[in-house]
Design an enzyme around this catalytic site. Structure first.
Site, PDB file in Angstrom:
ATOM      1  N   TYR A 119      82.053  55.106  39.492  1.00  0.00           N
ATOM      2  CA  TYR A 119      82.966  55.570  38.442  1.00  0.00           C
ATOM      3  C   TYR A 119      82.792  57.075  38.169  1.00  0.00           C
ATOM      4  O   TYR A 119      83.771  57.828  38.108  1.00  0.00           O
ATOM      5  CB  TYR A 119      82.738  54.755  37.161  1.00  0.00           C
ATOM      6  CG  TYR A 119      83.558  55.261  35.992  1.00  0.00           C
ATOM      7  CD1 TYR A 119      84.924  55.010  35.915  1.00  0.00           C
ATOM      8  CD2 TYR A 119      82.972  56.027  34.982  1.00  0.00           C
ATOM      9  CE1 TYR A 119      85.692  55.506  34.870  1.00  0.00           C
ATOM     10  CE2 TYR A 119      83.729  56.518  33.924  1.00  0.00           C
ATOM     11  CZ  TYR A 119      85.082  56.257  33.873  1.00  0.00           C
ATOM     12  OH  TYR A 119      85.843  56.749  32.844  1.00  0.00           O
TER      13      TYR A 119
ATOM     14  N   VAL B  75      90.449  64.083  31.000  1.00  0.00           N
ATOM     15  CA  VAL B  75      89.805  65.038  30.093  1.00  0.00           C
ATOM     16  C   VAL B  75      89.427  66.360  30.781  1.00  0.00           C
ATOM     17  O   VAL B  75      88.930  67.271  30.122  1.00  0.00           O
ATOM     18  CB  VAL B  75      88.569  64.430  29.357  1.00  0.00           C
ATOM     19  CG1 VAL B  75      88.971  63.315  28.419  1.00  0.00           C
ATOM     20  CG2 VAL B  75      87.491  64.005  30.332  1.00  0.00           C
TER      21      VAL B  75
ATOM     22  N   LYS C 173      91.880  57.074  37.817  1.00  0.00           N
ATOM     23  CA  LYS C 173      91.961  55.624  37.565  1.00  0.00           C
ATOM     24  C   LYS C 173      93.229  55.012  38.149  1.00  0.00           C
ATOM     25  O   LYS C 173      93.251  53.846  38.522  1.00  0.00           O
ATOM     26  CB  LYS C 173      91.887  55.355  36.058  1.00  0.00           C
ATOM     27  CG  LYS C 173      90.517  55.699  35.477  1.00  0.00           C
ATOM     28  CD  LYS C 173      90.516  55.679  33.958  1.00  0.00           C
ATOM     29  CE  LYS C 173      89.147  56.064  33.407  1.00  0.00           C
ATOM     30  NZ  LYS C 173      89.149  56.311  31.964  1.00  0.00           N
TER      31      LYS C 173
ATOM     32  N   TYR D 272      95.917  57.525  26.774  1.00  0.00           N
ATOM     33  CA  TYR D 272      95.019  57.074  25.706  1.00  0.00           C
ATOM     34  C   TYR D 272      95.856  56.513  24.560  1.00  0.00           C
ATOM     35  O   TYR D 272      96.820  55.803  24.800  1.00  0.00           O
ATOM     36  CB  TYR D 272      94.086  58.214  25.249  1.00  0.00           C
ATOM     37  CG  TYR D 272      93.515  59.011  26.402  1.00  0.00           C
ATOM     38  CD1 TYR D 272      92.740  58.385  27.373  1.00  0.00           C
ATOM     39  CD2 TYR D 272      93.754  60.371  26.535  1.00  0.00           C
ATOM     40  CE1 TYR D 272      92.213  59.104  28.444  1.00  0.00           C
ATOM     41  CE2 TYR D 272      93.233  61.091  27.607  1.00  0.00           C
ATOM     42  CZ  TYR D 272      92.468  60.450  28.543  1.00  0.00           C
ATOM     43  OH  TYR D 272      91.965  61.151  29.594  1.00  0.00           O
TER      44      TYR D 272
ATOM     45  N   SER E 167      90.094  61.029  34.355  1.00  0.00           N
ATOM     46  CA  SER E 167      90.764  59.722  34.261  1.00  0.00           C
ATOM     47  C   SER E 167      92.018  59.576  35.110  1.00  0.00           C
ATOM     48  O   SER E 167      92.499  58.454  35.291  1.00  0.00           O
ATOM     49  CB  SER E 167      91.154  59.437  32.811  1.00  0.00           C
ATOM     50  OG  SER E 167      90.093  58.808  32.164  1.00  0.00           O
TER      51      SER E 167
HETATM   52  N1  GLU Z   1      84.757  60.491  33.021  1.00  0.00           N
HETATM   53  C1  GLU Z   1      85.368  60.487  31.729  1.00  0.00           C
HETATM   54  C2  GLU Z   1      84.736  59.419  30.841  1.00  0.00           C
HETATM   55  O1  GLU Z   1      84.505  58.353  31.309  1.00  0.00           O
HETATM   56  C3  GLU Z   1      86.823  60.226  31.903  1.00  0.00           C
HETATM   57  C4  GLU Z   1      87.559  60.282  30.617  1.00  0.00           C
HETATM   58  C5  GLU Z   1      88.988  60.672  30.745  1.00  0.00           C
HETATM   59  O2  GLU Z   1      89.364  61.541  31.520  1.00  0.00           O
HETATM   60  O3  GLU Z   1      89.745  60.051  30.041  1.00  0.00           O
HETATM   61  O4  GLU Z   1      84.444  59.639  29.704  1.00  0.00           O
END
Ligand code: GLU
Length: 304
Positions: free
Chosen positions: A189, A258, A67, A240, A64
């Site tokens: 993604y 993650v 992003k 988060y 993530s």
């Molecule tokens: N590729 C992971 C998902 O979409 C990223 C989640 C993350 O790192 O928060 O679940």
């Protein structure tokens, strides 16, 4: 004068005795193979000096954290109505939560939860001829490092098991908030999340957010007003439903993934990254959070 090297080494030493190092993200099978014993940190000061400890040169899955970088690309393009399609409020929910999206008619709360990041992917697909290549090129330019690449095994692994992301993309599509094919958006993604990077490269990639939009080798620039907004979003939405805790404990804008990575920065001063793959219950690197709390406490450097 702060003795940064001693502080990083102390943090690594103190955390090396931790028995409970968190759990790796096993919902992506490739990530389940990573050893929680890994730990690395890198600190890049804006005065040019850098320091590191542990496995700071071992590549890990950015997940993530990517992003923020795709969002920076999208915001720089400007010729679309980005803010009509994604909000700027913390969600107070896990990264893959869906019911809020249903309630709020397909407009994700912010660009750093999965649904928001999927909308950003969709925008980049509409704007760019080869978005996967363009994203890779962007990160390589930011870091001045052409060796950075996607780990296709991780992308495929998530492609096979990312059922919630399939659901999220389909829900967005049903509300008309994805213009391109669901499969194309998810493919981009899963690749952005599967980018592999080490702690040093991660600091370099995020350097421009600490340096008023100018990247480490001056080649890429982002407008000041965009840097302000992205740093604000990292502070409020970067962890988060633990963004409040991170601001409280660490006091820096940042982003986690993650894969166990965290990057954080103090504008005009430094960028710092940490990698420890074991996650806490909220999905943030357990030791990574602790390491950064120790760093800002020992150095007394934070935005507050
Ligand atoms: N590729 C992971 C998902 O979409 C990223 C989640 C993350 O790192 O928060 O679940």
């Amino acid at each position: 004068m702060i003795d940064y090297q001693t502080i990083l080494d102390e943090i690594q030493h103190e955390l090396s005795t931790c028995e409970h190092r968190g759990k790796v993200a096993s919902y992506i099978p490739e990530l389940a193979k990573i050893d929680t014993a890994n730990f690395g940190m890198h600190l890049q000061l804006l005065n040019g000096k850098s320091y590191h400890t542990g496995r700071s040169k071992t590549p890990f899955s950015i997940q993530s954290i990517s992003k923020v970088l795709t969002f920076a690309m999208a915001i720089a393009l400007q010729n679309h109505n980005l803010w009509e399609r994604v909000g700027v409020e913390p969600s107070g929910n896990p990264f893959n939560h869906l019911s809020l999206l249903e309630q709020e008619k397909g407009i994700p709360r912010n660009p750093f939860i999965n649904t928001g990041a999927l909308v950003i992917c969709d925008i980049l697909i509409s704007e760019l001829e080869h978005p996967k290549e363009a994203f890779l090129d962007f990160v390589r330019k930011l870091t001045n490092d052409p060796s950075i690449n996607y780990n296709t095994a991780v992308a495929k692994s998530e492609q096979r098991t990312g059922f919630k992301n399939f659901a999220a993309a389909n829900l967005l599509k049903s509300f008309g908030n994805l213009k391109n094919d669901v499969s194309e958006v998810l493919d981009f993604y899963f690749h952005q999340c599967a980018l592999e990077i080490n702690c040093k490269q991660l600091c370099n990639a995020f350097y421009f957010f600490a340096n008023n939009g100018v990247c480490i080798n001056n080649s890429t620039h982002l407008k000041d007003q965009h840097v302000k907004r992205i740093n604000a979003l990292m502070l409020t939405c970067g962890f988060y439903d633990e963004a409040g805790e991170f601001a409280f404990e660490v006091g820096l804008p940042g982003k986690s993934g993650v894969g166990g990575g965290i990057v954080a920065l103090l504008p005009d001063e430094f960028v710092i990254s940490v990698w420890s793959p074991g996650l806490n219950e909220k999905g943030n690197s357990k030791l990574g959070m602790m390491a950064l709390e120790m760093f800002t406490t020992k150095t007394e450097l934070s935005i507050f």
